[in-house]
Design an enzyme around this catalytic site. Structure first.
Site, PDB file in Angstrom:
ATOM      1  N   ASN A   1      36.972  41.699  47.883  1.00  0.00           N
ATOM      2  CA  ASN A   1      36.709  42.235  49.224  1.00  0.00           C
ATOM      3  C   ASN A   1      36.791  43.758  49.113  1.00  0.00           C
ATOM      4  OD1 ASN A   1      36.628  42.992  51.876  1.00  0.00           O
ATOM      5  ND2 ASN A   1      38.627  42.109  52.433  1.00  0.00           N
TER       6      ASN A   1
ATOM      7  N   LYS B   1      36.015  45.906  51.295  1.00  0.00           N
ATOM      8  CA  LYS B   1      36.320  46.551  52.588  1.00  0.00           C
ATOM      9  C   LYS B   1      35.375  47.741  52.822  1.00  0.00           C
ATOM     10  CE  LYS B   1      41.058  45.023  52.041  1.00  0.00           C
ATOM     11  NZ  LYS B   1      42.436  45.139  52.458  1.00  0.00           N
TER      12      LYS B   1
ATOM     13  N   HIS C   1      39.425  37.901  58.801  1.00  0.00           N
ATOM     14  CA  HIS C   1      40.318  38.756  58.012  1.00  0.00           C
ATOM     15  C   HIS C   1      41.314  39.440  58.954  1.00  0.00           C
ATOM     16  CE1 HIS C   1      41.801  41.967  55.455  1.00  0.00           C
ATOM     17  NE2 HIS C   1      41.366  41.249  54.421  1.00  0.00           N
TER      18      HIS C   1
ATOM     19  N   GLU D   1      42.409  42.332  59.071  1.00  0.00           N
ATOM     20  CA  GLU D   1      41.995  43.660  59.546  1.00  0.00           C
ATOM     21  C   GLU D   1      41.000  43.529  60.703  1.00  0.00           C
ATOM     22  OE1 GLU D   1      41.021  45.356  55.725  1.00  0.00           O
ATOM     23  OE2 GLU D   1      43.148  45.355  55.224  1.00  0.00           O
TER      24      GLU D   1
ATOM     25  N   GLU E   1      46.352  34.792  53.377  1.00  0.00           N
ATOM     26  CA  GLU E   1      46.645  36.206  53.161  1.00  0.00           C
ATOM     27  C   GLU E   1      47.768  36.654  54.097  1.00  0.00           C
ATOM     28  OE1 GLU E   1      43.033  38.241  51.204  1.00  0.00           O
ATOM     29  OE2 GLU E   1      42.908  38.545  53.350  1.00  0.00           O
TER      30      GLU E   1
ATOM     31  N   GLY F   1      47.758  44.925  50.500  1.00  0.00           N
ATOM     32  CA  GLY F   1      47.793  46.341  50.138  1.00  0.00           C
ATOM     33  C   GLY F   1      49.186  46.941  50.068  1.00  0.00           C
TER      34      GLY F   1
ATOM     35  N   SER G   1      47.791  41.729  47.500  1.00  0.00           N
ATOM     36  CA  SER G   1      48.357  42.444  46.357  1.00  0.00           C
ATOM     37  C   SER G   1      48.237  41.706  45.022  1.00  0.00           C
ATOM     38  CB  SER G   1      49.820  42.826  46.636  1.00  0.00           C
ATOM     39  OG  SER G   1      49.884  43.713  47.735  1.00  0.00           O
TER      40      SER G   1
END
Ligand code: PEP
Length: 245
Positions: free
Chosen positions: A5, A7, A92, A94, A160, A166, A204
């Site tokens: 991904n 992003k 996702h 985000e 996730e 991250g 991660s």
């Protein structure tokens, strides 16, 4: 199944560099589905370069919109299919957190794309929910979008945990395995055709910890953000998954 991904990252130069680094490190194997979700704007450049380098890597989108027409900034299913994309990530964290995507939006997207594209549905709990031992309850709520659906084998879940994205923090491999088993059970009992989906872990993942996750029975691959931006690192993770490192 290993999916990158990217992003809101990448450029034409990055893609060229990524492909040459990937080729340096990747050990050819038929073992896995390898996918990349670049920005929409780089899909054509990526697909031309994958083809020119004879790389059997599929590509897809990080999100999709519900319909076409007067929806400034949106990308429709027809556009995604026109670019020969194979899959769409949906849900996702985000998208949920930054763009306010709800379970209802995700459910509508599933109505639209589940029969046309491979789907990677992301679910995961926040740090607070994790600390309060609400992980299973939250995942179950997020999975309500699949209730009563007749889903194909190309439907995949990515677990996730939001607090692992991250951050360099991850659940233990054993905790991930237990959650993946839980997710498979929930999906199996909620769908009309009782499918047991593939479940990817995301959060991660890198070349140093990937093996510990892939050793687990219910981990069917990974969805990778940061470490997927470097072609060498991503290829190393694919090699580890394929057992050819
Ligand atoms: C992601 O955002 O899907 C992700 C897994 O990111 P990272 O690998 O950087 O944690």
């Amino acid at each position: 199944m290993i999916v990158a991904n990217w992003k809101c990252n990448g450029s034409k130069i990055m893609i060229q560099d990524w492909i040459s680094k990937f080729k340096e490190t990747y050990v050819t194997s038929n073992n896995s589905y390898i996918g990349i979700a670049p920005s929409y704007i780089h899909i054509e450049h990526l697909s031309n370069n994958l083809k020119a380098n004879s790389l059997d890597i599929t590509y897809g989108v990080q999100n999709i919109d519900l319909s076409s027409g007067a929806r400034t900034s949106a990308i429709s299913l027809e556009m995604v299919q026109d670019m020969s994309c194979n899959f769409s990530i949906i849900g996702h964290s985000e998208m949920r957190i930054i763009f306010g995507e709800t379970n209802e939006n995700i459910s509508e997207k599933l109505d639209l794309i589940a029969k046309s594209l491979d789907v990677i549905l992301c679910i995961g709990e926040s740090a607070e929910e994790n600390i309060n031992n609400q992980t299973r309850e939250i995942l179950k709520q997020q999975l309500e979008v699949i209730n009563g659906r007749d889903l194909s084998q190309s439907f995949t879940i990515a677990y996730e945990p939001v607090w692992a994205i991250g951050t360099g923090k991850t659940p233990t491999p054993n905790q991930i395995n237990d959650i993946h088993k839980f997710i498979k059970d929930v999906v199996q009992s909620s769908t009309v055709n009782n499918i047991v989906p593939k479940v990817l872990y995301g959060g991660s993942v890198n070349e140093n910890n990937a093996q510990s996750f892939f050793n687990e029975d219910y981990v069917d691959g990974a969805l990778i953000g940061g470490a997927s931006l470097n072609g060498n690192s991503f290829a190393k993770i694919v090699n580890i998954f394929n057992g050819v490192n």
